[in-house]
Design a protein around this motif. Structure first.
Motif, mmCIF file in Angstrom:
data_model
loop_
_atom_site.group_PDB
_atom_site.id
_atom_site.type_symbol
_atom_site.label_atom_id
_atom_site.label_comp_id
_atom_site.label_asym_id
_atom_site.label_seq_id
_atom_site.Cartn_x
_atom_site.Cartn_y
_atom_site.Cartn_z
ATOM 1 N N ARG A 1 12.559 -28.261 26.518
ATOM 2 C CA ARG A 1 12.647 -29.487 25.560
ATOM 3 C C ARG A 1 11.839 -28.063 23.433
ATOM 4 O O ARG A 1 11.842 -27.244 24.043
ATOM 5 C CB ARG A 1 11.251 -30.679 25.919
ATOM 6 C CG ARG A 1 11.253 -31.470 27.137
ATOM 7 C CD ARG A 1 12.190 -31.925 26.934
ATOM 8 N NE ARG A 1 11.907 -32.295 25.879
ATOM 9 C CZ ARG A 1 12.898 -33.657 24.836
ATOM 10 N NH1 ARG A 1 14.755 -33.352 25.344
ATOM 11 N NH2 ARG A 1 12.264 -33.981 23.907
ATOM 12 N N PRO A 2 12.730 -29.094 22.738
ATOM 13 C CA PRO A 2 11.978 -28.995 21.894
ATOM 14 C C PRO A 2 10.331 -28.961 21.537
ATOM 15 O O PRO A 2 9.573 -29.329 22.081
ATOM 16 C CB PRO A 2 12.341 -29.925 20.578
ATOM 17 C CG PRO A 2 13.029 -30.872 21.678
ATOM 18 C CD PRO A 2 12.619 -30.366 22.833
ATOM 19 N N GLY A 3 10.330 -27.481 20.586
ATOM 20 C CA GLY A 3 8.882 -26.998 21.202
ATOM 21 C C GLY A 3 8.311 -26.147 22.323
ATOM 22 O O GLY A 3 6.998 -25.255 22.174
ATOM 23 N N GLY A 4 9.109 -26.483 23.467
ATOM 24 C CA GLY A 4 8.789 -25.360 24.303
ATOM 25 C C GLY A 4 7.803 -25.948 24.861
ATOM 26 O O GLY A 4 7.124 -25.340 25.829
ATOM 27 N N ARG A 5 7.318 -27.348 25.015
ATOM 28 C CA ARG A 5 5.819 -28.029 25.124
ATOM 29 C C ARG A 5 6.606 -29.304 26.235
ATOM 30 O O ARG A 5 5.821 -29.942 26.505
ATOM 31 C CB ARG A 5 5.081 -27.997 24.327
ATOM 32 C CG ARG A 5 5.079 -26.734 23.557
ATOM 33 C CD ARG A 5 3.673 -26.546 23.303
ATOM 34 N NE ARG A 5 2.508 -26.445 23.405
ATOM 35 C CZ ARG A 5 1.374 -26.598 22.995
ATOM 36 N NH1 ARG A 5 1.177 -26.540 21.812
ATOM 37 N NH2 ARG A 5 0.448 -25.865 23.543
ATOM 38 N N GLY A 6 7.752 -30.132 26.184
ATOM 39 C CA GLY A 6 7.422 -31.381 27.228
ATOM 40 C C GLY A 6 7.659 -32.482 26.520
ATOM 41 O O GLY A 6 6.976 -32.567 25.035
ATOM 42 N N PHE A 7 7.661 -33.064 26.977
ATOM 43 C CA PHE A 7 7.882 -35.278 26.013
ATOM 44 C C PHE A 7 6.350 -35.144 26.770
ATOM 45 O O PHE A 7 5.359 -34.279 26.716
ATOM 46 C CB PHE A 7 8.099 -35.769 27.481
ATOM 47 C CG PHE A 7 9.646 -35.409 27.871
ATOM 48 C CD1 PHE A 7 10.723 -35.400 26.740
ATOM 49 C CD2 PHE A 7 10.233 -35.257 29.194
ATOM 50 C CE1 PHE A 7 11.731 -35.347 26.624
ATOM 51 C CE2 PHE A 7 11.494 -35.556 29.406
ATOM 52 C CZ PHE A 7 12.257 -34.941 28.509
ATOM 53 N N VAL A 8 6.417 -36.434 25.363
ATOM 54 C CA VAL A 8 4.724 -36.978 25.763
ATOM 55 C C VAL A 8 5.031 -37.940 26.715
ATOM 56 O O VAL A 8 5.451 -38.795 26.725
ATOM 57 C CB VAL A 8 4.184 -37.579 23.874
ATOM 58 C CG1 VAL A 8 2.630 -38.237 24.108
ATOM 59 C CG2 VAL A 8 4.171 -36.111 23.323
ATOM 60 N N ILE A 9 4.058 -37.939 27.905
ATOM 61 C CA ILE A 9 3.893 -38.770 28.708
ATOM 62 C C ILE A 9 3.031 -39.869 28.790
ATOM 63 O O ILE A 9 1.215 -39.468 28.778
ATOM 64 C CB ILE A 9 4.153 -38.497 29.844
ATOM 65 C CG1 ILE A 9 4.980 -37.566 29.952
ATOM 66 C CG2 ILE A 9 4.079 -39.295 31.437
ATOM 67 C CD1 ILE A 9 4.641 -36.000 31.268
ATOM 68 N N ALA A 10 3.567 -40.879 28.507
ATOM 69 C CA ALA A 10 2.000 -41.897 28.548
ATOM 70 C C ALA A 10 1.858 -42.694 29.750
ATOM 71 O O ALA A 10 3.664 -43.095 31.029
ATOM 72 C CB ALA A 10 2.232 -43.031 27.860
ATOM 73 N N GLU A 11 0.972 -42.879 30.735
ATOM 74 C CA GLU A 11 0.429 -43.575 32.064
ATOM 75 C C GLU A 11 -0.038 -44.907 32.250
ATOM 76 O O GLU A 11 -1.292 -44.588 31.236
ATOM 77 C CB GLU A 11 0.389 -42.190 33.239
ATOM 78 C CG GLU A 11 1.085 -41.227 32.966
ATOM 79 C CD GLU A 11 -0.080 -40.118 33.933
ATOM 80 O OE1 GLU A 11 -0.535 -40.316 35.164
ATOM 81 O OE2 GLU A 11 -1.106 -39.501 33.374
ATOM 82 N N GLY A 12 0.429 -46.139 32.337
ATOM 83 C CA GLY A 12 -0.953 -47.222 32.543
ATOM 84 C C GLY A 12 -0.013 -47.764 30.921
ATOM 85 O O GLY A 12 -0.156 -47.590 29.751
ATOM 86 N N THR A 13 -0.177 -49.915 31.591
ATOM 87 C CA THR A 13 -0.390 -50.055 30.348
ATOM 88 C C THR A 13 -1.387 -50.015 29.446
ATOM 89 O O THR A 13 -0.471 -49.676 28.326
ATOM 90 C CB THR A 13 -0.809 -51.359 30.098
ATOM 91 O OG1 THR A 13 -1.934 -51.633 31.272
ATOM 92 C CG2 THR A 13 0.425 -52.106 31.105
ATOM 93 N N VAL A 14 -2.878 -49.753 28.515
ATOM 94 C CA VAL A 14 -2.889 -48.875 27.846
ATOM 95 C C VAL A 14 -2.781 -47.753 27.092
ATOM 96 O O VAL A 14 -2.944 -48.063 25.833
ATOM 97 C CB VAL A 14 -4.578 -48.674 28.755
ATOM 98 C CG1 VAL A 14 -5.762 -48.611 27.012
ATOM 99 C CG2 VAL A 14 -5.789 -49.710 28.516
ATOM 100 N N VAL A 15 -2.208 -47.275 27.993
ATOM 101 C CA VAL A 15 -1.512 -45.818 27.106
ATOM 102 C C VAL A 15 -0.547 -45.947 27.135
ATOM 103 O O VAL A 15 0.018 -45.015 25.492
ATOM 104 C CB VAL A 15 -2.199 -44.432 27.871
ATOM 105 C CG1 VAL A 15 -1.937 -43.268 27.085
ATOM 106 C CG2 VAL A 15 -3.431 -44.301 28.343
#
Lengths: 267, 267
Positions: free
Chosen positions: B30-44
């Motif tokens: 991934r760009p920057g080598g650190r992967g996606f941003v992952i959000a779990e659950g409706t609030v996040v």
């Protein structure tokens, strides 16, 4: 002086107390039906040895048992010494902290005894998450609270994960169920406590105002999400809040409690 | 308007972004080598949709995707709808929250931009535990901090578990690395900040004294156990402490930070 005993076989019956620890604290065959008190790691084992819970035995790798030498000098319990690998096999999960102690449950102070000695008390209601309850006890110890009175729906403070997250402070901060509920809150008032509900409700006053009043405080704490019941809110003398930035829902219950304990008891 | 797309097969290539999530945030491709941003659950997920991170897609059960209807109205991303069972198979672990969103990383504010706008800043050093760092961001948001400047040894705030524990507040509270270290602390002083080290050392002053002084504060926070390095302590203008009961070692770093943020920024 604790006796050191080398354990070399996974099925050695002398270490049966330490088997299947991820479920052992739910054993219905134990007195009270709630299982042993289990301490993990040198810090928490030290606190267990310093408590009045009757320690049955220790199990650990040589290095960790040696670290506990000063505390073990005064007690007469077996300390089973084994390898990290065998220890993982016996307890049923991998354990990084290298030492465990198991104790029986013991009679605790009553709510009345705790109330008689305290100036600030925490009264959690519905805090069923073991880690949140453990963290709450850790924070209660940090700010010198007089005790924790458990409302309905709270988990068992002596459950293994609560003991661990509390850093052993569930073994030091006195606790008891507050019964009946919510009438028990009325009896706190009769003993001179102001019952304060921690809640973000609009009619709540900032913590600092309550702290400035001084006096004895019993602080009602609800779980994240549902918060305090109407029953508990209705029994409170005053509603207080941790002032927060706009648009932020809430703090974790143990964190909000820490801020409140700091303000009410930490002076 | 987000497009709803039903997913019925575990190997559907359209949901490849959501595979193996327990390791996907470490993907070197991934760009920057650190992967996606992952959000779990409706609030996040809501917070991710409200942020400037470019959302790639959502994956969720019908009920959760419906709950997000208002937020999805304004965005043009695919929302993959599937069953709870298939979702668990795709992501590689069982997921109770029923909805995920994945975004690309995006350029962030620089330390200089954050400093220019802030009155109170948190400067963690060596906070490598993802959950502690996430909790620290949650607490920073609660008390309206101007940002977090990351010293060496801190974990990635956008790591999945940090995002979750922060309740999505890593997506709202600006952060940047403070470099070089510790010289970056000197440049904070040149911008009018008092650099305060939170530490239980004997020469520390109680938080309340520092709070009474007012002004801009950059609060150095060390990890539990080792605490701040001598380098960081040496660069501080003042050492401050959370006053605690005798014999209690310490609070969790995020909890101590919450008390400090309350006292320094929460008025």
């Amino acid at each position: 002086m604790a006796q050191r005993i080398s354990v070399q076989k996974v099925d050695d019956p002398r270490v049966d107390d330490f088997r299947h620890l991820s479920t052992a604290d739910r054993r219905p065959d134990r007195p009270g039906g709630r299982g042993f008190v289990i301490a993990e790691g040198t810090v928490v084992v030290r606190r267990l040895l310093a408590s009045d819970y009757p320690v049955r035995a220790l199990l650990g790798v040589a290095r960790r048992i040696e670290e506990l030498e000063p505390e073990l000098a005064g007690v007469d319990v077996p300390a089973y010494v084994t390898s990290a690998e065998l220890m993982a096999e016996i307890v049923g999960f991998h354990l990084n902290r290298g030492v465990l102690a198991v104790a029986d449950r013991a009679p605790r102070s009553s709510a009345g005894e705790i109330v008689a000695r305290a100036r600030v008390l925490a009264v959690p209601e519905g805090v069923g998450d073991h880690e949140n309850l453990g963290a709450l006890f850790r924070n209660a110890a940090a700010f010198g609270l007089g005790g924790v009175l458990l409302g309905p729906g709270c988990s068992d403070p002596l459950y293994r994960r609560s003991v661990r997250v509390s850093m052993g402070n569930v073994l030091r901060v006195p606790f008891a169920p507050l019964e009946p509920w919510p009438a028990g809150l009325t009896s706190l008032k009769e003993k001179g406590f102001r019952v304060a509900a921690l809640t973000p409700r609009a009619d709540s006053v900032p913590l600092r105002e309550l702290a400035a009043d001084g006096g004895k405080i019993a602080l009602l704490l609800g779980s994240e999400g549902p918060g305090l019941t109407e029953e508990a809110l209705g029994a409170a003398d005053v509603a207080v809040r941790v002032p927060m930035a706009e648009g932020v829902d809430s703090l974790n219950v143990a964190t909000a409690a820490a801020v409140a304990f700091y303000e009410l008891a930490g002076r």
